[in-house]
Design a protein around this motif. Structure first.
Motif, PDB file in Angstrom:
ATOM      1  N   ILE A 183       0.859  -1.190   0.000  1.00  0.00           N
ATOM      2  CA  ILE A 183       0.000   0.000   0.000  1.00  0.00           C
ATOM      3  C   ILE A 183       0.891   1.236   0.000  1.00  0.00           C
ATOM      4  N   SER A 184       0.298   2.389  -0.281  1.00  0.00           N
ATOM      5  CA  SER A 184       1.090   3.625  -0.307  1.00  0.00           C
ATOM      6  C   SER A 184       1.308   4.117   1.125  1.00  0.00           C
ATOM      7  N   SER A 185       2.318   4.944   1.287  1.00  0.00           N
ATOM      8  CA  SER A 185       2.638   5.483   2.616  1.00  0.00           C
ATOM      9  C   SER A 185       1.548   6.430   3.118  1.00  0.00           C
ATOM     10  N   LYS A 186       0.699   6.949   2.207  1.00  0.00           N
ATOM     11  CA  LYS A 186      -0.413   7.817   2.611  1.00  0.00           C
ATOM     12  C   LYS A 186      -1.438   7.060   3.448  1.00  0.00           C
ATOM     13  N   ARG A 187      -1.434   5.733   3.344  1.00  0.00           N
ATOM     14  CA  ARG A 187      -2.405   4.909   4.076  1.00  0.00           C
ATOM     15  C   ARG A 187      -1.884   4.436   5.420  1.00  0.00           C
ATOM     16  N   VAL A 188      -0.673   4.876   5.800  1.00  0.00           N
ATOM     17  CA  VAL A 188      -0.061   4.437   7.050  1.00  0.00           C
ATOM     18  C   VAL A 188       0.144   5.638   7.958  1.00  0.00           C
ATOM     19  N   CYS A 189      -0.317   5.500   9.208  1.00  0.00           N
ATOM     20  CA  CYS A 189      -0.118   6.545  10.216  1.00  0.00           C
ATOM     21  C   CYS A 189       0.646   5.947  11.383  1.00  0.00           C
ATOM     22  N   VAL A 190       1.768   6.566  11.761  1.00  0.00           N
ATOM     23  CA  VAL A 190       2.558   6.117  12.907  1.00  0.00           C
ATOM     24  C   VAL A 190       2.588   7.256  13.903  1.00  0.00           C
TER      25      VAL A 190
END
Length: 195
Positions: A183-190
């Motif tokens: 998936i793209s990094s836009k879909r990941v929240c850390v």
């Protein structure tokens, strides 16, 4: 030559079977056969049965898929240096989609009419009927045969961890999650876990 061989075999068989010793051998062979039949129920199941069980195991619900995905991601994320304690949440855009095997039956009707001089009108009607293929369920009923099971599409992943305020840790987690799930990094929240 064949006749002599057959007579010889019959003679030997008759010699052993006709005596008291022969009857004991036949009785022992019969008991051994029954024991083998009884023991066959304890032997590993055939490939067809294993395949049916694997198909049933492969069919999982959306919540089972999400739980499994979160556990696997937690295992990966927790092994990254600097993460510490973490919580992971995966949201899905779509659920598990089953594509069922269909049996298609086509019926075609053709008719030809004479409408006048040298004029012919041909009518063709085609009916297509699709039925889902049913198989026996281990519980005794019937269920639809799953041809393909499409994995759900991932909407987003949230990783909350103790090292979530460190940009290096955030980047490592983001790269690991985006690579693992494609998936793209836009879909990941850390983000950082509160104390």
């Amino acid at each position: 030559m064949k006749g002599n061989t057959m007579e010889t075999i019959q003679g030997v068989f008759h010699k052993y079977v006709s005596g008291e010793k022969g009857k004991k051998i036949i009785l022992i062979a019969g008991i051994a056969g029954m024991v083998l039949i009884l023991l066959s129920s304890f032997w590993p199941k055939s490939e067809a049965t294993k395949s049916k069980q694997e198909t049933t195991a492969a069919a999982m619900t959306t919540s089972e898929y999400t739980d499994l995905l979160q556990q696997r991601l937690a295992s990966i994320v927790n092994s990254i240096d600097g993460v510490g304690k973490s919580e992971i949440m995966v949201t899905l855009e779509t659920g598990v989609q089953n594509i069922y095997a269909n049996q298609e039956q086509k019926n075609t009707d053709k008719s030809q009419d004479m409408t006048g001089e040298n004029t012919t009108r041909i009518q063709e009607r085609q009916d297509v009927e699709q039925n889902v293929i049913l198989v026996d369920d281990p519980e005794g009923g019937e269920k639809a045969l799953i041809k393909t099971q499409l994995e759900p599409q991932i909407k987003g992943v949230v990783v909350v961890c103790q090292g979530g305020d460190d940009p290096v840790v955030q980047k490592r987690i983001s790269q690991a999650v985006t690579t693992a799930l494609d998936i793209s990094s836009k879909r990941v929240c850390v983000t950082k876990l509160s104390n």
